[in-house]
Enzyme design. Structure first.
Site, PDB file in Angstrom:
ATOM      1  N   HIS A  33       0.795  -1.228   0.000  1.00 47.52           N
ATOM      2  CA  HIS A  33       0.000   0.000   0.000  1.00 47.52           C
ATOM      3  C   HIS A  33       0.839   1.296   0.000  1.00 47.52           C
ATOM      4  O   HIS A  33       0.626   2.200  -0.810  1.00 47.52           O
ATOM      5  CB  HIS A  33      -0.870   0.044   1.260  1.00 47.52           C
ATOM      6  CG  HIS A  33      -1.667  -1.175   1.536  1.00 47.52           C
ATOM      7  ND1 HIS A  33      -2.898  -1.411   0.968  1.00 47.52           N
ATOM      8  CD2 HIS A  33      -1.424  -2.249   2.336  1.00 47.52           C
ATOM      9  CE1 HIS A  33      -3.386  -2.548   1.417  1.00 47.52           C
ATOM     10  NE2 HIS A  33      -2.517  -3.089   2.249  1.00 47.52           N
TER      11      HIS A  33
HETATM   12  C1  BDR Z   1      -2.513   0.260   5.733  1.00 42.97           C
HETATM   13  O1  BDR Z   1      -2.569  -0.358   7.007  1.00 42.97           O
HETATM   14  C2  BDR Z   1      -1.301  -0.830   7.386  1.00 42.97           C
HETATM   15  O2  BDR Z   1      -1.377  -2.158   7.796  1.00 42.97           O
HETATM   16  C3  BDR Z   1      -0.385  -0.646   6.206  1.00 42.97           C
HETATM   17  O3  BDR Z   1       0.909  -0.251   6.632  1.00 42.97           O
HETATM   18  C4  BDR Z   1      -1.054   0.417   5.380  1.00 42.97           C
HETATM   19  O4  BDR Z   1      -0.609   1.711   5.728  1.00 42.97           O
HETATM   20  C5  BDR Z   1      -3.321  -0.570   4.739  1.00 42.97           C
HETATM   21  O5  BDR Z   1      -4.637  -0.684   5.155  1.00 42.97           O
END
Ligand code: BDR
Ligand code: CA
Length: 314
Positions: free
Chosen positions: A241
């Protein structure tokens, strides 16, 4: 005509490392003028996310200041994501101890001072939005001073709940303040980040690079991907992400973007933390407040990551 080199954006990366945060730090170190890293509680408690950020700066050999910030959300109880990132926030690799202490525990002050003293700073939050909301509340002038905010969060579907993505679910009141701040806002939500998966062939490209950094990052991606492929029935690797919020600024040609009006649901029994995205074609819909990324050229974007890691590999 000589080719012009684009000026790298000046950014503060606000993060909660986190496997994908770690990759975002690499991309930011290579492609931005990285003014500082601020940490927030999110994937793991603040002491661990701060530790992990310091370890990443060591592995990259950069002296970017690291300031720790909010220990807990504004209103919501503190909740972490060990089920995705492990208890340390960065499980899966044999990481070294950090070589230096945090620069300060005053991330909010660092954000405010830096944005006041430097023209055109982009804030790039890739964890819960607590630090950014606190900075905007303490220093309302920031809204008119910064270049904008490029965040990872939200989407037309959720991951922590059916409606809400983790970063916004973790601190919905902070998210509501940020989406309402009034300046340029870019949202890299799950619609785009789920197109960007650390599939085995992509992880192999990282592992093929020389040196310890690449080996450790490949180990981290294997762990991260395992949690995704075992918890989803349709994913070939972890959704990477967070670097998307950085590349939205540094490599905009890789993305499709639409303008939308987006607000955060803070009251809903089933929808708290959801991004309510106005997709209507009705002409009386509210004017857009957000550039929402919808598509990524995933192969090209992953190559940006591989090349960024290669640049720090020795
Ligand atoms: C987001 O949540 C975290 O687990 C990841 O680092 C990312 O920023 C994705 O939903
Ligand atoms: Ca994150």
């Amino acid at each position: 005509m000589p080719a012009t080199t684009p000026i790298p954006p000046s950014i503060i990366l606000d993060c909660d490392p986190g496997h994908d945060d770690a990759i975002a730090i690499v991309v930011a170190a290579q492609h931005t003028n990285l003014l500082g890293i601020t940490t927030v509680a999110g994937n793991a408690p603040l002491t661990l996310t701060t530790r992990n950020a310091l370890i990443m700066t060591d592995l990259l050999g950069i002296d970017t200041p690291v300031h720790s910030g909010a220990e807990r959300p504004l209103v919501a109880p503190p909740r972490h994501a060990g089920y995705v990132h492990g208890a340390s926030g960065l499980d899966g690799a044999d990481l070294p101890e950090p070589s230096r202490p945090v620069d300060s525990n005053h991330a909010i002050d660092f954000i405010i001072d830096t944005c006041r003293n430097t023209e055109g700073v982009w804030l790039v939050p890739i964890g819960p939005l607590t630090n950014i909301a606190l900075a905007l509340r303490a220093a309302p002038d920031l809204a008119g001073r910064i270049a904008g905010i490029s965040l990872m969060g939200g989407g037309t579907f959720g991951n922590r709940t059916a409606a809400a993505e983790f970063n916004l679910w973790a601190d919905p009141e902070a998210a509501a303040m940020v989406f309402d701040y009034g300046g340029p806002l870019m949202m890299s939500g799950l619609d785009v980040t789920h197109q960007f998966q650390a599939t085995p062939d992509r992880v192999d490209k990282v592992r093929a690079l020389p040196g310890r950094l690449a080996e450790l990052l490949a180990d981290l991606l294997v762990f991260f991907s395992h949690t995704y492929t075992t918890r989803h029935d349709d994913m070939g690797g972890a959704a990477v992400h967070d670097p998307i919020a950085v590349m939205a600024l540094t490599h905009p040609e890789l993305f499709t973007v639409v303008r939308r009006h987006v607000v955060i649901e803070v009251w809903g029994e089933h929808t708290r933390g959801m991004t309510l995205i106005d997709q209507r074609s009705l002409i009386e819909r509210r004017p857009p407040n957000c550039d929402m990324l919808t598509h990524v050229d995933a192969d090209a974007a992953f190559d940006v990551i591989v090349r960024a890691i290669a640049a720090f590999s020795r």
